[in-house]
Design a protein around this motif. Structure first.
Motif, PDB file in Angstrom:
ATOM      1  N   PHE A   1      91.291 -45.581  39.735  1.00 12.73           N
ATOM      2  CA  PHE A   1      91.605 -46.956  40.131  1.00 12.73           C
ATOM      3  C   PHE A   1      92.599 -46.790  41.271  1.00 12.73           C
ATOM      4  N   PRO A   2      92.100 -46.397  42.466  1.00  6.07           N
ATOM      5  CA  PRO A   2      93.004 -46.018  43.549  1.00  6.07           C
ATOM      6  C   PRO A   2      93.977 -47.145  43.901  1.00  6.07           C
ATOM      7  N   PRO A   3      95.215 -46.769  44.225  1.00  9.39           N
ATOM      8  CA  PRO A   3      96.217 -47.795  44.534  1.00  9.39           C
ATOM      9  C   PRO A   3      95.816 -48.687  45.691  1.00  9.39           C
ATOM     10  N   HIS A   4      94.980 -48.164  46.542  1.00 10.63           N
ATOM     11  CA  HIS A   4      94.551 -48.957  47.684  1.00 10.63           C
ATOM     12  C   HIS A   4      93.061 -48.722  47.920  1.00 10.63           C
ATOM     13  N   ALA A   5      92.319 -49.792  48.098  1.00 10.51           N
ATOM     14  CA  ALA A   5      90.882 -49.654  48.370  1.00 10.51           C
ATOM     15  C   ALA A   5      90.401 -50.897  49.102  1.00 10.51           C
ATOM     16  N   ILE A   6      89.365 -50.730  49.893  1.00 11.03           N
ATOM     17  CA  ILE A   6      88.773 -51.888  50.576  1.00 11.03           C
ATOM     18  C   ILE A   6      87.599 -52.362  49.736  1.00 11.03           C
ATOM     19  N   VAL A   7      87.648 -53.561  49.250  1.00 11.28           N
ATOM     20  CA  VAL A   7      86.622 -54.034  48.320  1.00 11.28           C
ATOM     21  C   VAL A   7      85.501 -54.831  48.976  1.00 11.28           C
ATOM     22  N   ALA A   8      85.741 -55.380  50.142  1.00  9.72           N
ATOM     23  CA  ALA A   8      84.691 -56.159  50.807  1.00  9.72           C
ATOM     24  C   ALA A   8      85.080 -56.324  52.262  1.00  9.72           C
ATOM     25  N   THR A   9      84.094 -56.646  53.076  1.00 15.00           N
ATOM     26  CA  THR A   9      84.375 -56.899  54.495  1.00 15.00           C
ATOM     27  C   THR A   9      83.653 -58.155  54.937  1.00 15.00           C
ATOM     28  N   ALA A  10      84.161 -58.758  56.017  1.00 19.00           N
ATOM     29  CA  ALA A  10      83.506 -59.913  56.619  1.00 19.00           C
ATOM     30  C   ALA A  10      83.547 -59.728  58.123  1.00 19.00           C
ATOM     31  N   ASP A  11      82.422 -59.954  58.763  1.00 19.76           N
ATOM     32  CA  ASP A  11      82.354 -59.821  60.215  1.00 19.76           C
ATOM     33  C   ASP A  11      81.807 -61.099  60.824  1.00 19.76           C
ATOM     34  N   ARG A  12      82.471 -61.547  61.873  1.00 20.45           N
ATOM     35  CA  ARG A  12      82.037 -62.771  62.546  1.00 20.45           C
ATOM     36  C   ARG A  12      80.937 -62.410  63.534  1.00 20.45           C
ATOM     37  N   THR A  13      79.800 -63.053  63.400  1.00 17.35           N
ATOM     38  CA  THR A  13      78.683 -62.809  64.322  1.00 17.35           C
ATOM     39  C   THR A  13      78.255 -64.140  64.933  1.00 17.35           C
ATOM     40  N   ALA A  14      77.259 -64.049  65.805  1.00 16.49           N
ATOM     41  CA  ALA A  14      76.761 -65.282  66.431  1.00 16.49           C
ATOM     42  C   ALA A  14      76.202 -66.246  65.390  1.00 16.49           C
ATOM     43  N   ASN A  15      75.776 -65.694  64.253  1.00 19.95           N
ATOM     44  CA  ASN A  15      75.208 -66.525  63.196  1.00 19.95           C
ATOM     45  C   ASN A  15      76.204 -66.828  62.081  1.00 19.95           C
ATOM     46  N   GLY A  16      77.481 -66.647  62.394  1.00 19.63           N
ATOM     47  CA  GLY A  16      78.485 -66.931  61.366  1.00 19.63           C
ATOM     48  C   GLY A  16      78.956 -65.655  60.682  1.00 19.63           C
ATOM     49  N   TRP A  17      79.671 -65.815  59.591  1.00 17.36           N
ATOM     50  CA  TRP A  17      80.221 -64.665  58.889  1.00 17.36           C
ATOM     51  C   TRP A  17      79.127 -63.880  58.179  1.00 17.36           C
ATOM     52  N   GLN A  18      79.246 -62.552  58.264  1.00 22.96           N
ATOM     53  CA  GLN A  18      78.385 -61.663  57.491  1.00 22.96           C
ATOM     54  C   GLN A  18      79.283 -60.913  56.517  1.00 22.96           C
ATOM     55  N   MET A  19      78.887 -60.916  55.244  1.00 24.31           N
ATOM     56  CA  MET A  19      79.698 -60.256  54.215  1.00 24.31           C
ATOM     57  C   MET A  19      79.059 -58.926  53.853  1.00 24.31           C
TER      58      MET A  19
ATOM     59  N   THR B   1      79.710 -54.913  51.633  1.00 27.67           N
ATOM     60  CA  THR B   1      80.487 -54.002  50.797  1.00 27.67           C
ATOM     61  C   THR B   1      80.643 -52.706  51.565  1.00 27.67           C
ATOM     62  N   PRO B   2      81.868 -52.232  51.778  1.00 27.33           N
ATOM     63  CA  PRO B   2      82.030 -51.000  52.548  1.00 27.33           C
ATOM     64  C   PRO B   2      81.433 -49.828  51.767  1.00 27.33           C
ATOM     65  N   PRO B   3      80.861 -48.857  52.490  1.00 29.20           N
ATOM     66  CA  PRO B   3      80.295 -47.708  51.784  1.00 29.20           C
ATOM     67  C   PRO B   3      81.395 -46.975  51.024  1.00 29.20           C
ATOM     68  N   ASP B   4      81.053 -46.550  49.828  1.00 28.07           N
ATOM     69  CA  ASP B   4      82.032 -45.864  48.999  1.00 28.07           C
ATOM     70  C   ASP B   4      81.425 -44.543  48.573  1.00 28.07           C
ATOM     71  N   ASP B   5      81.961 -43.459  49.071  1.00 22.87           N
ATOM     72  CA  ASP B   5      81.429 -42.150  48.728  1.00 22.87           C
ATOM     73  C   ASP B   5      82.550 -41.283  48.185  1.00 22.87           C
ATOM     74  N   PRO B   6      82.918 -41.537  46.950  1.00 28.17           N
ATOM     75  CA  PRO B   6      84.069 -40.828  46.419  1.00 28.17           C
ATOM     76  C   PRO B   6      83.735 -39.379  46.106  1.00 28.17           C
ATOM     77  N   PRO B   7      84.747 -38.532  46.099  1.00 35.23           N
ATOM     78  CA  PRO B   7      84.488 -37.146  45.706  1.00 35.23           C
ATOM     79  C   PRO B   7      84.154 -37.075  44.217  1.00 35.23           C
ATOM     80  N   LYS B   8      83.509 -35.982  43.861  1.00 32.10           N
ATOM     81  CA  LYS B   8      83.229 -35.712  42.450  1.00 32.10           C
ATOM     82  C   LYS B   8      84.470 -34.996  41.926  1.00 32.10           C
ATOM     83  N   TYR B   9      85.257 -35.708  41.127  1.00 27.62           N
ATOM     84  CA  TYR B   9      86.534 -35.137  40.697  1.00 27.62           C
ATOM     85  C   TYR B   9      86.384 -34.232  39.484  1.00 27.62           C
ATOM     86  N   ALA B  10      87.208 -33.202  39.456  1.00 27.93           N
ATOM     87  CA  ALA B  10      87.418 -32.440  38.226  1.00 27.93           C
ATOM     88  C   ALA B  10      88.886 -32.634  37.899  1.00 27.93           C
TER      89      ALA B  10
END
Lengths: 162, 373, 287
Positions: free
Chosen positions: B92-110, B112-121
C-alpha cells in the motif's frame, strides 16, 4: 355560536383535553369564536390584548418590528396551536403582531377569566398550565433550531477545497 | 506437496553458509527482494540485493517512546524485532497515482495509469506483520471494492517469514493471538539458530524455492533448538493487552474521562498511524501541469490524527485531540472488528515505541477497563 | 504457482471516473444549480442505474471530487441530475459548467431509501435545505406507483422563500396526490406560507396514522434529530424512520477511512440508515 357548540369546539382541542367537565363549562361560557379574513391584523405587538386564542383552522403569522429591518415574520401557527400566551401569563401585552395569512377561525378565551378559573379550581389550573408549558416548550425548541440557522451556507472554504 | 497444516509441513535445514545463495536464487527468479536493513539508526524495510545488507549482529532496544540499535554478542542475521516501517510500505505504497485526466478537443479523457509493480520477495516478515498483511487484505482485497494497486503487489509477493527468537519490551503479539510464531500465510518461515536455519515450507511456491537451495534433512535436535528459540520470544514478552470484551468496553465508554487524560499527553503527531502496519487511511489530491490539461490523482497516506481529516460542510467534526485519539483507538481495537471481523491491532508494539510521549495503548485500555461505565 | 501477470484479468480501478457530458443546467436558487448529465460511453450510459438515495462522485479534474445525491429519476434519454450548492472550490467549478462541458462521474454508491417497505403505508418525506435533492427520486417513484401507497406527504423547509428549490414541480406533485407542505426559517411579509422549523410541520400533521406511517428524513443533522423526536412523539415507531447521513466522503468505496461514524462507513453502509441503527453514534459528540 351557541354555548354547546362552543363547548364542543373547545373540548375538541388538544389544549383543553382532560379538563374537568365543569371547568370546560366555565371556559365555554366565556369563550367566543372569532373569524379573521386573510390579511386581518389580529393584534399588534406591544398592544394589550386580553384574549388567549387557539387556532381552529387557517394560518396566523407572527411578526416583530425591528428598526432598520422592518417587520420580520418569526413564526406561523396552524390549527390546534395557541396564540397570545401573554394574555394568560404575561399581563396581556403582546410580544408579536399576529396577522391572518389565510381565512382563519380561532376560539378566544379571556385571559383574566381563565386565570380565575384556574385559581378557583387547581385541578383545572394544573391541566391548563401543563398545556401552556408544553406548547411553550415546543416553541422554545423550535426557536432554538431557528436560531441555529441550520440552512445557512457553511462558513469558510474547505481547507482542501471541496 | 500441499503442506497447509503446521503439523504436516515439512522442514528443511539451511546451513548458514548456504543462506546467502537464497538471495541469488530469488534474484534469478526475478524477485525484487525487500528485507530489513539499517538506515538512519533504525532497522527499516528496503530493497536489498545481498545478505551483506542485512543488519547482521544488531538488535533493537525498544520502550515507550524509545528505539535504539545495539550490537549483539553474536552475529545473528535476524536478532531484532520490528522497526518503524512495515510491509504496507510496499503493498500500500505511501504515494501512488490512481487515475489521470487529460483535456482533449473532445473534452476530458479519463484513464488508469499503467501499473507494473515489481514481483516482491519479502524477506524477514515477523508473525505480527504477517497477521497485519492478512488484516490489510480484508480491507483492500476482500471487500466489495478491490484496490488494484494493493492487489497487484499482493498476489505476486513471496513471503519469507522469520520467527522471532526474542521479544522487544513493547511487543504484545501473544495478547492478540498473532505470534510470535508464524503459523500461516507464508511461503517459507525461517527460525534462525547459530549454525543455520530451520526452514518451514508453507506453500508450493516455497517448496519450489527450497528445491533450488542446498538444504539438508533437518534433524530432531535442530527442531528442538528451534522450538526453544521460539519459546524464548514467548517468554520475553512482558506487555499484555486484555482483549476480553474489548469491543463493547471501548464503544461503551466513549465519554470516559480517560480520553481527556490521554488527550492531554497526545501531540496528534500521527507517528502511530504511520508506523502501524494495518492503518489504511488515505487521501487523493489533484496534481496538474501548468496548463491544467494533464491531471493526475495522487493517492497518499493520510491519518485520522490530521486536524482536518474529518472536515465536513464548513467545520471539522473531530477538531479536538481527544476525539481524534478516541477515533484511532476505538477504530483500531473495536470498530475494526465490526468492519472486518478481526481486530485491527496485531500487537507489534510500534505505536508504543514510536510515540514521542510514550503513550501505551495497552495501558489506556487497562485504565478504561478498570473504571468503566 | 500463480499465473503469469499477463494472463490475469485486470482489476477494475474504482478510482477511474466515467466521462460525463453536461446536457442541461438549471439555476434552482441563488448558488444552487442542477446539472443534468449523460455518460459519454454508450455502454455505460445504457447500463447505468441507481436506487433512490444513492450518490455519485462528481469530478472536476484539477479541482476535486465531491459526493452528490442523485437528484432525479433516470430519464428516458439516459440522463441523470445532480443538484449542487456552490460553497467550495469543487462545487463552484461544477456550478460553472455549461452545456457540452465534460466532467467525471463515479458511482452510484451507497445504500438507498427502502421504497420496498412503503407499499401499503402512509409515507412522510421530510427534507431540509439541500436534503431535498436526494429525496426527489423517491417522490418521483411514489408518483409513478401512487396507488401502492396511502397518504403521501412532503414536508420541506428552507432558509428563506427564495431558497426553496424545485418550486416549479410542486403543482405536479400535488396533482399526483402528494401533500406538499413548505416552510421557511425566516421570511418577509410577502410570504404567507409557513414560517418555522421543519419539525413543527410534523408536529401539526393531520391526519396521521402513526401505526401505518413510514418517514424518510434528509437534511442537516440537527434538523433530522429533532424531526425524529417529533415523529416519535407522534407515535411513529422509530423502526420506521430512515435518515440520510453525511460525512467527509472521498473514495466512496469504504477504503480511505474518512467517512467513518463509529463502525459505519457512511459511503458504503450508508448514507441511508434506519434511524435506530445510526442513532447511538450520532448521539456521541465529535464522533
Amino acid at each position: 355560536m351557541e354555548t354547546e357548540a362552543v363547548k364542543t369546539l373547545l373540548g375538541g382541542l388538544a389544549f383543553m383535553a382532560d379538563l374537568p367537565e365543569h371547568a370546560l363549562d366555565e371556559c365555554a361560557a366565556v369563550t367566543t369564536v372569532a373569524d379573521f379574513a386573510a390579511g386581518t391584523i389580529i393584534f399588534d405587538e406591544g398592544a394589550v390584548n386580553p384574549s388567549l386564542y387557539v387556532v381552529i383552522r387557517g394560518r396566523v403569522g407572527l411578526d416583530m418590528q425591528v428598526p432598520g429591518r422592518g417587520r420580520v415574520r418569526v413564526l406561523s401557527l396552524g390549527p390546534g396551536e395557541m396564540l397570545a400566551w401573554s394574555a394568560l401569563l404575561g399581563g396581556g401585552t403582546m410580544t408579536v403582531s399576529a396577522v391572518a395569512l389565510r381565512d382563519t377561525q380561532a376560539v378566544a378565551l379571556p385571559g383574566a377569566r381563565l386565570l380565575e378559573i384556574c385559581g378557583a379550581n387547581h385541578e383545572a389550573g394544573f391541566h391548563v398550565m401543563q398545556r401552556m408549558a408544553s406548547a411553550l416548550a415546543q416553541r422554545l425548541v423550535a426557536t432554538r433550531l431557528q436560531l441555529l440557522d441550520l440552512f445557512a451556507e457553511p462558513a469558510g472554504a474547505a481547507p482542501l477545497g471541496s | 506437496m500441499r503442506p497447509t497444516d503446521a503439523l504436516e509441513r515439512s522442514n528443511r535445514w539451511l546451513a548458514k553458509e548456504a543462506f546467502p545463495t537464497l538471495f541469488d536464487r530469488l534474484i534469478e527468479l526475478g524477485y525484487a527482494i525487500v528485507g530489513p536493513t539499517i538506515d538512519q539508526e533504525a532497522i527499516v524495510y528496503d530493497r536489498i540485493n545481498s545478505v551483506d545488507e542485512l543488519p547482521r549482529g544488531w538488535t533493537d532496544e525498544q520502550a515507550p517512546g524509545k528505539y535504539r540499535l545495539k550490537r549483539r554478542a553474536d552475529d545473528a542475521w535476524f536478532g531484532f524485532n520490528v522497526g518503524p516501517q512495515s510491509w504496507k510500505k510496499f503493498l500500500f505504497p505511501p504515494h501512488a497515482i490512481v487515475a489521470t485526466a487529460d483535456r482533449t478537443a473532445n473534452g476530458w479523457q479519463m484513464a488508469t495509469p499503467p501499473d507494473d509493480p515489481p514481483k516482491y520477495a519479502f524477506l524477514g516478515v515477523r508473525a505480527c506483520d504477517l497477521a497485519a498483511i492478512g488484516v490489510q487484505d480484508r480491507t483492500f482485497v476482500d471487500g466489495p471494492y478491490v484496490d488494484p494497486i494493493y492487489a497487484a503487489r499482493r498476489r505476486e509477493a513471496l513471503i519469507i517469514a522469520v520467527n522471532c527468537t526474542q521479544a522487544a519490551a513493547t511487543c504484545f503479539c501473544t495478547s492478540m493471538g498473532t505470534g510470535p510464531r508464524a503459523t500461516q500465510g507464508f511461503d517459507l518461515a525461517l527460525t534462525e539458530l547459530p549454525t543455520g536455519f530451520v526452514v518451514e515450507i508453507g506453500s508450493q511456491r516455497g517448496a519450489e524455492i527450497v528445491d533450488k537451495l542446498e538444504t539438508q534433512d533437518v534433524d530432531p535436535q535442530q527442531l528442538e533448538f528451534a522450538e526453544a528459540a521460539r519459546q524464548q520470544a514467548v517468554d520475553q514478552i512482558t506487555r499484555q493487552l486484555d482483549t476480553d470484551g474489548i469491543r463493547d468496553l471501548l464503544l461503551g465508554n466513549l465519554n470516559h474521562p480517560r480520553w481527556d487524560d490521554v488527550a492531554a499527553r497526545c501531540l496528534s503527531c500521527t507517528n502511530c498511524t504511520m508506523v502501524c502496519p494495518t492503518c489504511f487511511c488515505h487521501s487523493v489530491k489533484e496534481v496538474t501541469d501548468l496548463q491544467g490539461d494533464h491531471v493526475e490523482r495522487h493517492r497518499q497516506w493520510d491519518t485520522c490524527f490530521n486536524f482536518d481529516f474529518s472536515y465536513m460542510n464548513g467545520g471539522i467534526v473531530r477538531d479536538q485531540i481527544r476525539s481524534r485519539y478516541r477515533q484511532w483507538l476505538t477504530h483500531k481495537l473495536a470498530s475494526w472488528i465490526d468492519q472486518f471481523g478481526v481486530s485491527g491491532c496485531v500487537g507489534c508494539g510500534r505505536c508504543i515505541t514510536w510515540c514521542p510521549v510514550g503513550i501505551d495503548l495497552t495501558e489506556e485500555v487497562a485504565a478504561i477497563r478498570e473504571t468503566r461505565a | 504457482m500463480t499465473a503469469p501477470a499477463a494472463m490475469r484479468p485486470a482489476i477494475a480501478n474504482p478510482w477511474q471516473s466515467d466521462v460525463a457530458v453536461v446536457r442541461e443546467t438549471v439555476i434552482e436558487a441563488p448558488g444552487v444549480t442542477t446539472l443534468r448529465l449523460s455518460l459519454a460511453d454508450a455502454d455505460r450510459a445504457a447500463s447505468f442505474s441507481f436506487r433512490p438515495g444513492q450518490f455519485g462522485m462528481l469530478y472536476a479534474p484539477g479541482v476535486g471530487e465531491v459526493p452528490l445525491g442523485i437528484s432525479d429519476s433516470c430519464r428516458a434519454d439516459r440522463t441523470w441530475s445532480f443538484t449542487v450548492r456552490a460553497v467550495g472550490n469543487t462545487t463552484r467549478a461544477l456550478s460553472a459548467l455549461r452545456m457540452g462541458d465534460t466532467l467525471g462521474l463515479r458511482g452510484p454508491f451507497g445504500s438507498s431509501w427502502p421504497l420496498d417497505l412503503c407499499d401499503g403505508y402512509d409515507v412522510v418525506l421530510v427534507a431540509g435545505g439541500l436534503g431535498l435533492p436526494p429525496l426527489r427520486p423517491v417522490i418521483l417513484e411514489l408518483v409513478q406507483r401512487r396507488r401502492n401507497y396511502g397518504r403521501v406527504t412532503l414536508i420541506y423547509g428552507s432558509r428563506t422563500p427564495d431558497t426553496l428549490i424545485y418550486t416549479g414541480q410542486y403543482d405536479d406533485w400535488s396533482n399526483a396526490q402528494i401533500d406538499v407542505q413548505t416552510t421557511v426559517d425566516r421570511a418577509d411579509l410577502n410570504w404567507t406560507g409557513n414560517v418555522g422549523v421543519v419539525p413543527l410541520l410534523l408536529d401539526r400533521l393531520h391526519p396521521l396514522s402513526p401505526e401505518r406511517t413510514i418517514v424518510f428524513i434528509c437534511g442537516p443533522e440537527v434538523m433530522m434529530r429533532y424531526t425524529v423526536r417529533s415523529a416519535v412523539a407522534r407515535g411513529i415507531p422509530v423502526e420506521r424512520v430512515w435518515i440520510s447521513t453525511e460525512r467527509n466522503m472521498q473514495c466512496a468505496i469504504g477504503l480511505c477511512g474518512h467517512c467513518q461514524l463509529g463502525p459505519e462507513f457512511i459511503c458504503k453502509d450508508g448514507p441511508v440508515f434506519r434511524y435506530d441503527r445510526i442513532a447511538p453514534w450520532l448521539a456521541v459528540g465529535d464522533l
